[in-house]
Design an enzyme around this catalytic site. Structure first.
Site, mmCIF file in Angstrom:
data_model
loop_
_atom_site.group_PDB
_atom_site.id
_atom_site.type_symbol
_atom_site.label_atom_id
_atom_site.label_comp_id
_atom_site.label_asym_id
_atom_site.label_seq_id
_atom_site.Cartn_x
_atom_site.Cartn_y
_atom_site.Cartn_z
ATOM 1 N N ASP A 15 -14.770 14.569 -1.972
ATOM 2 C CA ASP A 15 -15.737 15.021 -0.974
ATOM 3 C C ASP A 15 -16.410 16.265 -1.560
ATOM 4 O O ASP A 15 -15.850 17.357 -1.541
ATOM 5 C CB ASP A 15 -14.995 15.340 0.334
ATOM 6 C CG ASP A 15 -15.956 15.719 1.459
ATOM 7 O OD1 ASP A 15 -17.150 15.949 1.185
ATOM 8 O OD2 ASP A 15 -15.486 15.797 2.614
ATOM 9 N N PHE A 21 0.880 -1.168 0.000
ATOM 10 C CA PHE A 21 0.000 0.000 0.000
ATOM 11 C C PHE A 21 0.919 1.220 0.000
ATOM 12 O O PHE A 21 1.467 1.588 1.039
ATOM 13 C CB PHE A 21 -0.900 -0.002 1.231
ATOM 14 C CG PHE A 21 -1.893 -1.125 1.238
ATOM 15 C CD1 PHE A 21 -3.174 -0.932 0.724
ATOM 16 C CD2 PHE A 21 -1.553 -2.376 1.705
ATOM 17 C CE1 PHE A 21 -4.088 -1.981 0.709
ATOM 18 C CE2 PHE A 21 -2.456 -3.423 1.690
ATOM 19 C CZ PHE A 21 -3.731 -3.233 1.187
ATOM 20 N N ASP A 22 1.078 1.830 -1.143
ATOM 21 C CA ASP A 22 2.109 2.864 -1.264
ATOM 22 C C ASP A 22 1.840 4.069 -0.372
ATOM 23 O O ASP A 22 2.782 4.681 0.132
ATOM 24 C CB ASP A 22 2.253 3.312 -2.720
ATOM 25 C CG ASP A 22 3.003 2.272 -3.554
ATOM 26 O OD1 ASP A 22 3.358 1.207 -3.007
ATOM 27 O OD2 ASP A 22 3.230 2.516 -4.745
ATOM 28 N N HIS A 27 -0.779 -4.173 -15.257
ATOM 29 C CA HIS A 27 0.460 -3.956 -16.010
ATOM 30 C C HIS A 27 1.121 -5.292 -16.349
ATOM 31 O O HIS A 27 1.747 -5.924 -15.503
ATOM 32 C CB HIS A 27 1.386 -3.065 -15.181
ATOM 33 C CG HIS A 27 2.605 -2.624 -15.926
ATOM 34 N ND1 HIS A 27 3.564 -1.824 -15.375
ATOM 35 C CD2 HIS A 27 3.029 -2.859 -17.196
ATOM 36 C CE1 HIS A 27 4.524 -1.603 -16.256
ATOM 37 N NE2 HIS A 27 4.224 -2.232 -17.365
ATOM 38 N N ASN A 39 11.071 0.947 -6.577
ATOM 39 C CA ASN A 39 11.377 0.899 -8.005
ATOM 40 C C ASN A 39 10.514 1.834 -8.824
ATOM 41 O O ASN A 39 10.931 2.327 -9.875
ATOM 42 C CB ASN A 39 11.221 -0.530 -8.523
ATOM 43 C CG ASN A 39 9.862 -1.131 -8.190
ATOM 44 O OD1 ASN A 39 9.510 -1.259 -7.004
ATOM 45 N ND2 ASN A 39 9.079 -1.469 -9.188
ATOM 46 N N TYR A 40 9.280 2.088 -8.368
ATOM 47 C CA TYR A 40 8.349 2.842 -9.181
ATOM 48 C C TYR A 40 8.324 4.329 -8.848
ATOM 49 O O TYR A 40 8.598 4.719 -7.717
ATOM 50 C CB TYR A 40 6.925 2.287 -9.055
ATOM 51 C CG TYR A 40 6.600 1.348 -10.186
ATOM 52 C CD1 TYR A 40 6.610 1.792 -11.505
ATOM 53 C CD2 TYR A 40 6.314 0.005 -9.947
ATOM 54 C CE1 TYR A 40 6.330 0.933 -12.545
ATOM 55 C CE2 TYR A 40 6.043 -0.859 -10.989
ATOM 56 C CZ TYR A 40 6.056 -0.385 -12.285
ATOM 57 O OH TYR A 40 5.787 -1.235 -13.325
ATOM 58 N N GLY A 56 3.000 11.762 0.689
ATOM 59 C CA GLY A 56 3.736 12.982 1.005
ATOM 60 C C GLY A 56 5.204 12.698 1.299
ATOM 61 O O GLY A 56 6.106 13.390 0.836
ATOM 62 N N ASP A 102 -24.556 14.743 3.478
ATOM 63 C CA ASP A 102 -23.127 14.946 3.236
ATOM 64 C C ASP A 102 -22.520 13.603 2.832
ATOM 65 O O ASP A 102 -22.368 12.709 3.664
ATOM 66 C CB ASP A 102 -22.480 15.505 4.511
ATOM 67 C CG ASP A 102 -21.096 16.070 4.239
ATOM 68 O OD1 ASP A 102 -20.625 15.967 3.087
ATOM 69 O OD2 ASP A 102 -20.498 16.615 5.179
ATOM 70 N N GLY A 150 3.568 6.405 2.363
ATOM 71 C CA GLY A 150 3.083 7.785 2.438
ATOM 72 C C GLY A 150 3.366 8.537 1.160
ATOM 73 O O GLY A 150 4.510 8.648 0.729
ATOM 74 N N TYR A 186 5.760 7.837 -9.633
ATOM 75 C CA TYR A 186 4.425 8.245 -10.086
ATOM 76 C C TYR A 186 4.362 9.761 -10.146
ATOM 77 O O TYR A 186 4.893 10.439 -9.269
ATOM 78 C CB TYR A 186 3.344 7.752 -9.121
ATOM 79 C CG TYR A 186 3.329 6.267 -8.923
ATOM 80 C CD1 TYR A 186 2.565 5.431 -9.736
ATOM 81 C CD2 TYR A 186 4.090 5.677 -7.910
ATOM 82 C CE1 TYR A 186 2.553 4.059 -9.544
ATOM 83 C CE2 TYR A 186 4.095 4.305 -7.718
ATOM 84 C CZ TYR A 186 3.323 3.501 -8.542
ATOM 85 O OH TYR A 186 3.324 2.144 -8.345
#
EC number: 1.4.3.-
Lengths: 673, 673
Positions: free
Chosen positions: B466, B322-323, B618, B406-407, B330, B607, B328, B409
């Site tokens: 949102d 889970f990148d 891929h 390795n990746y 950020g 809401d 993170g 984005y």
């Protein structure tokens, strides 16, 4: 086709540079001159004249030899002339050999020619004097503004009594009566069916104007103006108030010139080499596309566009134009303006066409060619050292813009530096509108202005891809990605793999994004030394909604290519048009893809053609009125195990010394990083 | 959460400009300082510290008042601190009120924290001294080149004995032993599972290296080098030969400055106004997005990225990172370089983070903001007069680039002039590779270099939308286009219409391009005066293939958001993460979208939050190696009957006086049009 005896002797070959060059003005007039000279007593009305490309069996050896630097004599130069005989109203197609002056011709039976400009201009002039038209307009009680008539290549249904080639949809200008007032904000109820031969109104039909619940109730005219309550919907700034003002200029400059070279119609850029052709029907055509000397595509073209509307109420159910077959992509091309249609350092291509008298004229700047920055092409930061390596992406873009009545389309073939070719289409222009009673909504569209229905419709585009992946013997495969079942080889349930099916026989297939479906064009006789698989290119079809008409409706039989996303045929000279050569008023017998695939030819390891149909089902938003922000689709052809590594590996790194970016000057922007 | 007694009195509110500004360095250190001061005897290891955004119930009135020019007192300023106690190995989350200095905290049970840089650096240093590691490497008989270890947030399965937070995948440099040699061309068979607490190797597992037919046969080491036959696959120009040379510079200049203004983190451009936030987990976040003063979106963010691999052979079946949750977005952001990553007139945004000691540092230039030409926005040629009207399209682009192992984005939020917002994602970087016996192919990937398997995998991205379409009470509808049946109202079989279904209860839905499915976000209490329908925005979901793992596999339960394209939830403060807050080693109990929708909340006129999952399945091409040309996807949010006409109607016309295009200078380019 039968031979036509020579009226004149032609011994000097036509002047041309290359067998794939469009016909020159001299050649166009010579071809039309031969046709006319061979029929000295007939009055001819030339519909079109364009290059008849050499047979592939002759052209491939010629092109191979040319690329190898050992040229062969060129194949015969031929023109394809289509014309009416105004006396007997027949339509004839002639093939002229421009080298010898010989003609073969054939009367076209059971089909109708596309519209042409001279024909429309003449009919419009007659219409405005026609008493039935004048009486009809008088009934509308319009204010003192001009009526605007839009020519319409009428569609066909199962019951209409006769072929009707032209109709007129009526609008009027806004209160300003400015010649460029947007007439689509003032649609009028009558539709005029016009008899082009007898030069008179065939019939007047009135559109239904009801809404949800009373869509098909015809209401009598009240005596009030039919546009009462409608509002101007102008897009021209001088009619539309002041523009927003905060936008600062943005310039694209290439101080050392562009990176492409042009030699006649031959373009070379970043290892790509191809020829650009142009004709009345298909507009721009890309020929003999190679990358770094390897053959990739024999011919790339836009084959057809079909725009059926979803309002089933007569007569507007006949809105089902074939934009390329009924009008012509090339003929509809805009003359592009530098700095308006195109930004940066531009090269333009013009093109020659003929009028109904067979006289040549130039359509200026129908294609613009330029380079474009397209963001980052590849980047990697090596985590152990933190070193970032980044390469920006340049595109070579060939843009053509067409106007077909209310709509405008922007087509761009884009070449990238990683072996990819992309076709970008942008739909813009103005919605086709019809009147709707004030205060009503409709299941068939969106009320985009008071009393104005923007009708829901579809745009179907067929792209013809004639591949030559390392040669002409290619195979198309359909590749899906499938989950492995639980088992000893998949102990944790995570495995998946590709399932590849070669298409063995001409036919169709559909997109399946839920299976990650791609279609590969492979040369199975050339094996990639590293992947150990056939070299190829891939097409990811756009998975758009296909035709919404009933399978047994006439409209469906006119455009069967709109039923499936992908078609595979064996190559045959002249098979260029997805809905057949003669689409105007076609009745399901025009040929096209369904006829081609019915041959059930072998399509393994042979000369194949891949056709892709994609569509925009357009449910109008009010934001699409009075003029529509572009709706963009891109189809890509990308190498798939064709090379032995990323072909863009040698593109120079992106550096500030080369790119000369600056820090923004703006309110609130600090002067330093 | 329990209150923590104050160790220090804080009376001065922290300095900050706006409740949505990221924490300043002073605030970060103050928050971490409070946590440490409250635990004077404990050794803490700070994992993360970031702004805890104010509750929506407080923030909406604040923002509305601010926009109205009648400011309210700001909500409490809070920090969210996550830390280990190094003695008892517990993980604690604390909420610090920076205005009062008060702390509430809770021990996090049953979950694991994301990786952090200091933790990885420390573990790497220990690894290289570990005897088991050294023995393992010795067995490989490598030539004299450095081993490179890649940290890997290990996934989970149903049978592995224990949570294992970090593993190391091993590679080595190429023969040059250059520090930036591409190690992914030399994957090694062992995987080292590392015990972060005991600072030692837990276990060494060896990858299978077979191919088609013998994929799961383990072969003993032969004594020969394990990289024998592998070839360098360099992407760095100095290791890779000369670059191509024909590319001429292309510059983008804005001689009068840019069209946007920046005030702190408030951006204004072409009627758009929004705030940009940034945090460790989600990277850039867009807040309080309005157009021409009307509320459109409350918050736009990238919620999660999940990258499961399709090779089912242990231990690589655990490649399922889970990148954003494990690393993170950020924290993974690159510091962008002017003229390399960005072209034109740029404005950069930096961001402050903390290290494990709670000391603040600046991550420079993690967001770049600039304008970009994007071709034609709208055009129409009025056929009766031939007058062409054309407007070019400008985009405002906010770009962030991240590296996760390795990746790499590239994420870009793009604002257009017609009310549209687009999220463009580009996947680039280097394939994750594993060794394969020479001469074999594999069902689980593509041989991209001799002995190197580029493994097939999927990238799933969750975008959290949102909305606040003219207010917070919104409804999501699923709109399909359906054919009308034959009948008196459809006499020619051409009719079709929209079928719209409001989503009444929290849940999921899927893309259906074959039905032209779109999801509309509507405010049903605000009716468009012209269309007579609710105002709204629409999302056309990308119809990508969803998860290929088995429904009852552990990997599926860890990331249920990868099963469907669209999720609709009722808004709840803090519900930001599609796969739950703690994804590292998660076991299906981390919460996330499946848990949120299980509440079956009402989602009509309330809401709501719209989540979109899209994916790239891929199947590597050799053209993706040694570094991958970008694979681009764009998700668009467009107004749909929100305005009363095309909102870009007032964009100034495209003119040569403004755009200053030139004619190309090139070999073969004529000097004149």
């Amino acid at each position: 086709m039968k031979d036509v005896p020579h009226a004149q002797a032609y011994t000097v070959p036509a002047v041309h540079a290359h067998p794939l060059d469009p016909l020159s003005p001299v050649e166009l007039e010579r071809a039309c001159g031969i046709v006319k000279a061979n029929r000295p007593t007939q009055r001819l009305f030339i519909k079109s004249c364009q290059l008849r490309e050499p047979p592939k069996a002759e052209l491939v050896p010629y092109l191979n030899a040319e690329r190898a630097g050992t040229p062969l004599p060129p194949p015969a130069r031929q023109a394809d002339v289509l014309f009416f005989d105004l006396a007997d109203r027949s339509l004839t197609e002639s093939i002229i050999n421009l080298d010898t002056g010989s003609e073969t011709s054939e009367v076209v039976e059971g089909h109708h020619a596309a519209h042409s400009k001279d024909e429309i201009m003449e009919a419009r002039e007659q219409l405005f004097k026609d008493p039935t038209f004048l009486e009809t307009v008088a009934k509308l009680n319009l204010p003192p503004v001009d009526v605007v008539v839009a020519p319409w290549p009428v569609g066909a249904d199962n019951t209409s009594p006769q072929p009707r080639r032209i109709a007129w949809i009526l609008y009027c200008r806004g209160p300003s009566n400015h010649p460029d007032s947007n007439q689509y904000a003032f649609p009028l109820p009558p539709v005029i069916f016009w008899n082009v031969w007898d030069k008179r109104v065939d019939s007047v039909e009135w559109c239904y104007t009801g809404g949800e619940g009373d869509a098909m109730v015809h209401k009598p005219l009240t005596g009030k103006s039919v546009i009462e309550g409608m509002q101007p919907g102008e897009y021209l700034p001088e009619l539309n108030g002041l523009p927003r003002r905060e936008l600062k200029p943005l310039h694209v400059t290439q101080p050392q010139g562009v990176s492409f070279s042009v030699n006649g119609n031959l373009l070379e850029w970043q290892k790509w080499r191809f020829r650009i052709g142009f004709n009345a029907r298909e507009g721009p055509v890309l020929h003999d596309v190679t990358y770094d000397g390897r053959r990739v595509f024999y011919r790339l073209s836009l084959s057809e566009m079909h725009v059926p509307y979803g309002d089933p109420r007569p007569p507007l159910h006949l809105k089902q134009v074939f934009d390329f077959g009924d009008v012509g992509l090339g003929r509809a091309a805009n003359s592009l303006e530098n700095g308006c249609d195109c930004l940066g350092s531009m090269r333009y291509f013009s093109w020659a066409d003929v009028n109904s008298a067979g006289r040549a004229f130039t359509a200026k700047n129908v294609v613009c060619c330029h380079e474009q920055d397209n963001g980052i092409l590849w980047k990697h930061t090596n985590s152990p050292t933190g070193r970032a390596t980044v390469v920006r992406q340049r595109l070579l873009v060939l843009q053509t813009i067409i106007t077909v009545g209310n709509y405008d389309y922007i087509f761009a073939w884009q070449f990238d530096q990683a072996g990819g070719i992309h076709l970008e289409t942008r739909a813009t222009g103005i919605l086709s509108t019809s009147p709707i009673d004030m205060g009503k909504t409709s299941p068939y569209g969106t009320v985009v202005s008071p009393g104005v229905l923007g009708t829901s419709h579809q745009h179907f585009i067929s792209v013809r891809i004639d591949p030559s992946i390392d040669g002409d013997a290619n195979t198309i495969t359909q590749d899906d990605v499938v989950a492995d079942p639980w088992g000893p080889e998949n102990p944790h349930g995570v495995g998946f793999r590709v399932s590849s099916t070669p298409i063995a026989q001409s036919g169709w297939a559909d997109a399946a994004p839920d299976q990650n479906r791609v279609f590969k064009i492979q040369n199975r006789s050339v094996i990639n030394p590293i992947t150990m698989t056939p070299v190829g290119y891939k097409l990811v079809p756009l998975p758009s909604q296909m035709r919404l008409s009933q399978p047994d409706a006439m409209i469906t039989s006119r455009a069967p290519f709109t039923q499936h996303h992908v078609w595979v045929t064996s190559y045959k000279d002249g098979e260029l048009y997805a809905a057949g050569k003669y689409t105007n008023q076609s009745n399901g017998k025009a040929g096209g893809l369904e006829t081609m695939v019915a041959r059930k030819d072998n399509t393994l390891d042979t000369d194949v053609v891949l056709w892709h149909t994609f569509a925009l089902t357009h449910i109008p938003r009010i934001e699409d009125f009075p003029v529509m922000p572009v709706e963009t689709h891109t189809v890509s052809l990308k190498p798939n195990n064709f090379f032995t590594s990323n072909p863009a590996l040698d593109v120079p790194l992106s550096t500030q010394a080369f790119n000369k970016s600056t820090l923004a000057e703006c309110s609130g922007c600090p002067a330093k990083l």
